[in-house]
Motif scaffolding. Structure first.
Motif, mmCIF file in Angstrom:
data_model
loop_
_atom_site.group_PDB
_atom_site.id
_atom_site.type_symbol
_atom_site.label_atom_id
_atom_site.label_comp_id
_atom_site.label_asym_id
_atom_site.label_seq_id
_atom_site.Cartn_x
_atom_site.Cartn_y
_atom_site.Cartn_z
ATOM 1 N N LEU A 123 0.842 -1.060 -0.094
ATOM 2 C CA LEU A 123 0.065 -0.201 0.082
ATOM 3 C C LEU A 123 1.347 1.100 0.298
ATOM 4 O O LEU A 123 1.402 1.622 0.729
ATOM 5 N N ASP A 124 1.134 2.141 -1.038
ATOM 6 C CA ASP A 124 1.781 3.317 -1.224
ATOM 7 C C ASP A 124 0.204 4.354 -1.408
ATOM 8 O O ASP A 124 -0.124 4.644 -1.735
ATOM 9 N N PHE A 125 0.634 5.031 -0.311
ATOM 10 C CA PHE A 125 0.062 6.371 0.184
ATOM 11 C C PHE A 125 0.655 7.853 -0.134
ATOM 12 O O PHE A 125 1.747 7.406 0.146
ATOM 13 N N TRP A 126 0.170 8.353 -0.951
ATOM 14 C CA TRP A 126 0.675 9.953 -0.385
ATOM 15 C C TRP A 126 -0.950 10.938 -0.637
ATOM 16 O O TRP A 126 -1.829 10.616 -0.813
ATOM 17 N N GLN A 127 -0.519 12.071 0.012
ATOM 18 C CA GLN A 127 -1.704 12.947 0.357
ATOM 19 C C GLN A 127 -1.147 14.663 0.298
ATOM 20 O O GLN A 127 0.024 15.222 0.497
ATOM 21 N N PRO A 164 -8.567 24.011 -4.625
ATOM 22 C CA PRO A 164 -9.246 24.155 -5.485
ATOM 23 C C PRO A 164 -9.768 22.953 -6.261
ATOM 24 O O PRO A 164 -9.530 21.922 -6.831
ATOM 25 N N GLY A 165 -11.132 23.068 -6.552
ATOM 26 C CA GLY A 165 -11.678 21.159 -7.640
ATOM 27 C C GLY A 165 -11.491 20.233 -7.422
ATOM 28 O O GLY A 165 -12.541 19.628 -8.062
ATOM 29 N N ARG A 166 -11.285 19.745 -6.283
ATOM 30 C CA ARG A 166 -11.315 18.186 -5.289
ATOM 31 C C ARG A 166 -11.857 18.691 -3.920
ATOM 32 O O ARG A 166 -12.045 19.786 -2.590
ATOM 33 N N THR A 167 -12.243 17.479 -3.314
ATOM 34 C CA THR A 167 -13.009 17.615 -2.158
ATOM 35 C C THR A 167 -11.527 16.718 -1.814
ATOM 36 O O THR A 167 -10.480 15.977 -2.392
ATOM 37 N N ARG A 168 -11.876 16.657 0.177
ATOM 38 C CA ARG A 168 -10.918 15.806 0.461
ATOM 39 C C ARG A 168 -10.879 14.262 0.338
ATOM 40 O O ARG A 168 -11.195 13.724 0.662
ATOM 41 N N HIS A 169 -9.498 13.871 0.456
ATOM 42 C CA HIS A 169 -9.369 12.935 0.061
ATOM 43 C C HIS A 169 -7.537 12.222 0.438
ATOM 44 O O HIS A 169 -6.805 13.029 0.055
ATOM 45 N N LEU A 170 -7.753 10.924 0.266
ATOM 46 C CA LEU A 170 -6.385 10.379 0.491
ATOM 47 C C LEU A 170 -6.016 8.968 -0.659
ATOM 48 O O LEU A 170 -7.199 8.983 -1.778
ATOM 49 N N HIS A 171 -4.623 9.482 -1.717
ATOM 50 C CA HIS A 171 -4.506 8.716 -2.713
ATOM 51 C C HIS A 171 -3.808 7.469 -2.316
ATOM 52 O O HIS A 171 -2.914 7.312 -0.707
ATOM 53 N N VAL A 172 -3.946 6.516 -2.844
ATOM 54 C CA VAL A 172 -3.448 4.716 -2.576
ATOM 55 C C VAL A 172 -3.096 3.993 -3.760
ATOM 56 O O VAL A 172 -4.302 4.430 -4.500
ATOM 57 N N LYS A 173 -1.984 2.952 -3.841
ATOM 58 C CA LYS A 173 -1.755 2.432 -5.407
ATOM 59 C C LYS A 173 -1.802 1.119 -4.157
ATOM 60 O O LYS A 173 -1.365 0.899 -2.995
ATOM 61 N N VAL A 174 -2.688 -0.264 -4.453
ATOM 62 C CA VAL A 174 -2.564 -0.705 -3.872
ATOM 63 C C VAL A 174 -2.424 -2.599 -4.424
ATOM 64 O O VAL A 174 -2.555 -2.700 -6.238
ATOM 65 N N GLN A 175 -1.393 -2.824 -4.624
ATOM 66 C CA GLN A 175 -0.923 -4.458 -4.647
ATOM 67 C C GLN A 175 -0.159 -5.433 -4.349
ATOM 68 O O GLN A 175 -0.079 -5.583 -3.278
#
Length: 289
Positions: A123-127, A164-175
């Motif tokens: 799991l690779d997270f970025w925010q 601007p343009g986005r709601t609150r969120h976290l990014h993640v790659k899962v493998q």
């Protein structure tokens, strides 16, 4: 998927006969609670067989778990966005000394198609930071980890800021070992911008609760990994490598080069090699030269 946002205010639903529908929790919900408590799943609550992996707790070998049929479709993908960076450090906490923002802990499990937990999932997270900015020079609020033997993960970070343009969120790659990369995003319930963000997907809502001055979130990833119901978390293939310098159990740092099957690979992210993470199978970790 854990997308429960709490009370909805809707009137109770009924079936065609006027009776209330079955409100028993899903298999995965019960399994998740059992895993967290390290005890056998309460069979009576579900009316379905327990996992064979609970035999050590009960002293008996229960029947196999049926395949998922309670709406747990694979976690939907979402766009990567412009701010992903490879080579993130391996860590479960993205906090640094003096980091501003509301503390957030995100925990959960990775499951396969038969509702069984998956160990060794990357799991690779970025925010964004509290001001809605991404660190595109260093690795602030970026990091990767692996699910443990129970298929569990935990991330300590802050609630990301808005931009601007986005709601609150976290990014993640899962493998999962030897499987394709799932790129997706996780969202917060009851955010005003959820209704105006074109990318927002309610299936990716975390379950979030306030804990004093911090917040706790939960989300379970369901990956498109074929499974045969049986004991224990799934593991990757154990076929010996077809010659080369790559070896299971070796700790590799970014930039290290190995050979595997006659091909040279360069390490992209620091990790400890394990079965299922052979260089050709994990482009998130290795790049062929």
């Amino acid at each position: 998927m854990d997308g429960d946002t709490g009370t909805t205010g809707k009137l109770p639903e009924t079936t065609a006969t006027g009776a209330a529908p079955d409100r028993r929790p899903s298999r995965k919900t019960v399994l998740r609670a059992a895993l967290a408590a390290s005890v056998a799943a309460p069979i009576a609550l579900m009316g379905v067989p327990a996992l064979a992996r609970t035999a050590s707790v009960t002293g008996e070998a229960p029947a196999l778990t049926p395949e998922c049929d309670d709406g747990d479709d694979p976690t939907p993908p979402q766009m990567e966005g412009p701010y992903f960076k490879p080579n993130s450090p391996r860590r479960s906490s993205l906090l640094e000394a003096g980091t501003p923002g509301t503390r957030l802990t995100v925990s959960g499990y990775a499951f396969g198609s038969a509702c069984l937990p998956l160990s060794g999932v990357l799991l690779d997270f970025w925010q964004a930071d509290v001001n809605g900015a991404y660190d595109n020079v260093g690795f602030r609020f970026r990091g990767h980890q692996f699910t443990d033997a129970r298929g569990a993960f935990s991330l300590t970070t802050i609630v990301p800021g808005l931009y601007p343009g986005r709601t609150r969120h976290l990014h993640v790659k899962v493998q999962a070992p030897g499987r394709p990369v799932l790129t997706t995003q996780l969202y917060f319930p009851n955010e005003p911008r959820n209704s105006t963000d074109a990318l927002f997907d309610p299936r990716l809502l975390m379950t979030v609760r306030d804990t004093g001055g911090a917040r706790e979130a939960a989300f379970d990833f369901v990956l498109n990994v074929p499974q045969t119901p049986g004991p224990g978390p799934t593991e990757g293939p154990t076929t010996p490598p077809p010659g080369g310098t790559w070896a299971v159990g070796t700790s590799y740092a970014p930039g290290v080069r190995v050979t595997y099957g006659g091909v040279t690979y360069v390490c992209l992210q620091g990790h400890q090699a394990q079965p299922g993470w052979e260089p050709p199978s994990v482009p998130a970790l290795w790049r062929a030269e």
